[in-house]
Scaffold this motif. Structure first.
Motif, PDB file in Angstrom:
ATOM      1  N   UNK A   1     -10.246  86.522  54.799  1.00 56.83           N
ATOM      2  CA  UNK A   1     -10.286  85.271  54.043  1.00 56.83           C
ATOM      3  C   UNK A   1     -11.398  84.384  54.585  1.00 56.83           C
ATOM      4  N   UNK A   2     -12.386  84.148  53.742  1.00 54.75           N
ATOM      5  CA  UNK A   2     -13.520  83.271  54.051  1.00 54.75           C
ATOM      6  C   UNK A   2     -13.361  82.012  53.221  1.00 54.75           C
ATOM      7  N   UNK A   3     -13.639  80.853  53.818  1.00 51.79           N
ATOM      8  CA  UNK A   3     -13.462  79.598  53.095  1.00 51.79           C
ATOM      9  C   UNK A   3     -14.632  78.665  53.390  1.00 51.79           C
ATOM     10  N   UNK A   4     -15.087  77.956  52.365  1.00 47.83           N
ATOM     11  CA  UNK A   4     -16.160  76.979  52.550  1.00 47.83           C
ATOM     12  C   UNK A   4     -15.749  75.659  51.912  1.00 47.83           C
ATOM     13  N   UNK A   5     -15.927  74.569  52.681  1.00 44.71           N
ATOM     14  CA  UNK A   5     -15.671  73.220  52.183  1.00 44.71           C
ATOM     15  C   UNK A   5     -16.748  72.300  52.752  1.00 44.71           C
ATOM     16  N   UNK A   6     -17.592  71.795  51.871  1.00 45.20           N
ATOM     17  CA  UNK A   6     -18.719  70.981  52.306  1.00 45.20           C
ATOM     18  C   UNK A   6     -18.838  69.739  51.429  1.00 45.20           C
ATOM     19  N   UNK A   7     -19.522  68.710  51.972  1.00 43.32           N
ATOM     20  CA  UNK A   7     -19.709  67.430  51.272  1.00 43.32           C
ATOM     21  C   UNK A   7     -18.347  66.843  50.904  1.00 43.32           C
ATOM     22  N   UNK A   8     -17.545  66.618  51.925  1.00 42.82           N
ATOM     23  CA  UNK A   8     -16.173  66.148  51.737  1.00 42.82           C
ATOM     24  C   UNK A   8     -16.008  64.759  52.332  1.00 42.82           C
ATOM     25  N   UNK A   9     -15.572  63.814  51.515  1.00 43.24           N
ATOM     26  CA  UNK A   9     -15.347  62.471  52.033  1.00 43.24           C
ATOM     27  C   UNK A   9     -14.116  62.374  52.903  1.00 43.24           C
ATOM     28  N   UNK A  10     -13.129  63.205  52.590  1.00 42.21           N
ATOM     29  CA  UNK A  10     -11.884  63.232  53.359  1.00 42.21           C
ATOM     30  C   UNK A  10     -11.289  64.622  53.244  1.00 42.21           C
ATOM     31  N   UNK A  11     -10.280  64.898  54.047  1.00 42.45           N
ATOM     32  CA  UNK A  11      -9.629  66.210  54.026  1.00 42.45           C
ATOM     33  C   UNK A  11      -8.275  66.069  53.340  1.00 42.45           C
ATOM     34  N   UNK A  12      -8.129  66.707  52.195  1.00 39.44           N
ATOM     35  CA  UNK A  12      -6.901  66.619  51.412  1.00 39.44           C
ATOM     36  C   UNK A  12      -5.862  67.607  51.937  1.00 39.44           C
ATOM     37  N   UNK A  13      -4.628  67.456  51.455  1.00 39.81           N
ATOM     38  CA  UNK A  13      -3.574  68.396  51.827  1.00 39.81           C
ATOM     39  C   UNK A  13      -3.915  69.813  51.387  1.00 39.81           C
ATOM     40  N   UNK A  14      -4.531  69.925  50.220  1.00 37.18           N
ATOM     41  CA  UNK A  14      -4.929  71.243  49.720  1.00 37.18           C
ATOM     42  C   UNK A  14      -5.968  71.877  50.641  1.00 37.18           C
TER      43      UNK A  14
ATOM     44  N   UNK B   1     -20.071  63.374  43.585  1.00 34.75           N
ATOM     45  CA  UNK B   1     -20.841  64.139  42.605  1.00 34.75           C
ATOM     46  C   UNK B   1     -20.035  64.199  41.307  1.00 34.75           C
ATOM     47  N   UNK B   2     -20.576  64.874  40.288  1.00 32.87           N
ATOM     48  CA  UNK B   2     -19.825  65.006  39.035  1.00 32.87           C
ATOM     49  C   UNK B   2     -18.471  65.652  39.277  1.00 32.87           C
ATOM     50  N   UNK B   3     -18.446  66.571  40.201  1.00 29.80           N
ATOM     51  CA  UNK B   3     -17.233  67.259  40.636  1.00 29.80           C
ATOM     52  C   UNK B   3     -17.636  68.013  41.895  1.00 29.80           C
ATOM     53  N   UNK B   4     -16.686  68.485  42.676  1.00 30.76           N
ATOM     54  CA  UNK B   4     -17.018  69.228  43.894  1.00 30.76           C
ATOM     55  C   UNK B   4     -15.938  70.259  44.144  1.00 30.76           C
ATOM     56  N   UNK B   5     -16.373  71.463  44.492  1.00 33.26           N
ATOM     57  CA  UNK B   5     -15.469  72.597  44.616  1.00 33.26           C
ATOM     58  C   UNK B   5     -15.629  73.254  45.979  1.00 33.26           C
ATOM     59  N   UNK B   6     -14.507  73.530  46.631  1.00 31.10           N
ATOM     60  CA  UNK B   6     -14.490  74.433  47.774  1.00 31.10           C
ATOM     61  C   UNK B   6     -14.069  75.803  47.282  1.00 31.10           C
ATOM     62  N   UNK B   7     -14.363  76.836  48.061  1.00 32.08           N
ATOM     63  CA  UNK B   7     -14.017  78.186  47.638  1.00 32.08           C
ATOM     64  C   UNK B   7     -13.326  78.961  48.762  1.00 32.08           C
ATOM     65  N   UNK B   8     -12.201  79.552  48.414  1.00 30.09           N
ATOM     66  CA  UNK B   8     -11.550  80.562  49.252  1.00 30.09           C
ATOM     67  C   UNK B   8     -11.940  81.909  48.660  1.00 30.09           C
ATOM     68  N   UNK B   9     -12.522  82.776  49.483  1.00 29.23           N
ATOM     69  CA  UNK B   9     -13.012  84.068  49.006  1.00 29.23           C
ATOM     70  C   UNK B   9     -12.382  85.165  49.857  1.00 29.23           C
ATOM     71  N   UNK B  10     -11.670  86.076  49.203  1.00 27.47           N
ATOM     72  CA  UNK B  10     -10.975  87.149  49.905  1.00 27.47           C
ATOM     73  C   UNK B  10     -11.651  88.488  49.628  1.00 27.47           C
ATOM     74  N   UNK B  11     -11.723  89.298  50.681  1.00 29.43           N
ATOM     75  CA  UNK B  11     -12.286  90.639  50.544  1.00 29.43           C
ATOM     76  C   UNK B  11     -11.578  91.568  51.521  1.00 29.43           C
TER      77      UNK B  11
ATOM     78  N   UNK C   1     -10.792  81.707  44.882  1.00 30.97           N
ATOM     79  CA  UNK C   1      -9.919  80.598  44.516  1.00 30.97           C
ATOM     80  C   UNK C   1     -10.668  79.289  44.700  1.00 30.97           C
ATOM     81  N   UNK C   2     -11.027  78.594  43.628  1.00 28.27           N
ATOM     82  CA  UNK C   2     -11.681  77.292  43.730  1.00 28.27           C
ATOM     83  C   UNK C   2     -10.645  76.199  44.018  1.00 28.27           C
ATOM     84  N   UNK C   3     -11.042  75.186  44.769  1.00 26.58           N
ATOM     85  CA  UNK C   3     -10.148  74.062  45.035  1.00 26.58           C
ATOM     86  C   UNK C   3     -10.959  72.774  45.126  1.00 26.58           C
TER      87      UNK C   3
END
Length: 274
Positions: free
Chosen positions: A148-161, A134-144, A126-128
């Protein structure tokens, strides 16, 4: 180096910082490389050291189009015929970036849409959105298989999402880029300081800690602090800041949650995600 142990889902960081970012999430039969900011010759050495085959990478996910996250993406994708997934805006940024000498072949370009989950081999992704300049920036929720593994990097602030994904994660890679006082009192020119501290810049140790403390649940087993600045941070400072903030919320590192600082240029151990 640590050798691979047969088991479940595993995670390695091959580098985390402005010199190059690259992470590997894998099983015995499938694997996702997240960002390709490490040179391919170095990456091949790391894989050999761990007893891993480069062909175990079946998919590449890219967060954004800054050079320290994409510099070997075209060469890696071409050499191993691996599809590259990210948003249309990031793919366009990759095609423009002069640091990517070999571009991604058209047939290996795959698009994702934020908020739309999709199956990727053994994984559900699940991209978020993650705010960055940058041109755009994506975090990823990855389930197996329920993990549930999640990565969020290069973030100026923390959104509700992003807060929701912190709350749902079992394992989390999250940016703790800088100490605000070090940035303000350091040698960087004003425009660069303003960029780092902006809502489209990078996340401070304190902001990272407060986001964790305010949103983590008992589901979260381990957090890796990533993308520490060489000039404006220090691993022990990041650790102490996060530990102090969490302690103020009654959360004890080592008891309630495990934490590790990812090194800028040195691979991590192989982490089993149980």
């Amino acid at each position: 180096m640590q050798k691979i142990i047969i088991g479940m889902l595993k995670f390695i960081s091959f580098g985390s910082g402005s010199s190059g970012n690259c992470y590997f999430l894998f099983t015995e039969t499938d694997g996702i490389l997240i960002d390709t900011g490490v040179g391919i010759r170095i990456l091949k050495k790391y894989f050999r050291d761990y007893g891993l085959a480069m062909t175990s990478v079946r998919h590449v996910l890219i967060t954004h189009d800054h050079a320290d996250h994409i510099k070997s993406v075209g060469r890696f994708s071409h050499e191993y015929n691996v599809p590259v997934y990210t948003t249309r805006e990031v793919h366009a940024g990759i095609s423009r970036n002069y640091c990517v000498q070999r571009k991604i072949q058209p047939e290996l370009i795959c698009y994702v849409e934020k908020g739309s989950s999709f199956e990727l081999g053994e994984f559900r992704v699940t991209p978020f959105n993650v705010p960055h300049d940058s041109s755009d920036n994506v975090g990823y929720r990855i389930e197996h298989k329920g993990v549930v593994f999640c990565i969020m990097t290069d973030a100026g602030t923390v959104t509700d999402e992003m807060k929701q994904h912190i709350g749902n994660a079992n394992y989390l890679v999250m940016e703790a880029n800088h100490d605000e006082e070090m940035v303000l009192n350091g040698p960087y020119p004003r425009y660069l300081k303003e960029r780092i501290l902006s809502d489209n810049g990078h996340l401070s140790n304190k902001s990272c800690a407060e986001a964790l403390a305010g949103n983590m649940t008992g589901n979260l087993r381990k957090v890796w602090l990533c993308h520490l600045s060489e000039e404006n941070n220090h691993p022990e400072l990041a650790r102490k800041t996060v530990e102090s903030v969490l302690r103020g919320y009654g959360i004890v590192i080592g008891k309630d949650i495990q934490m590790e600082i990812l090194k800028r240029k040195t691979p991590s151990n192989i982490n089993e995600l149980k």
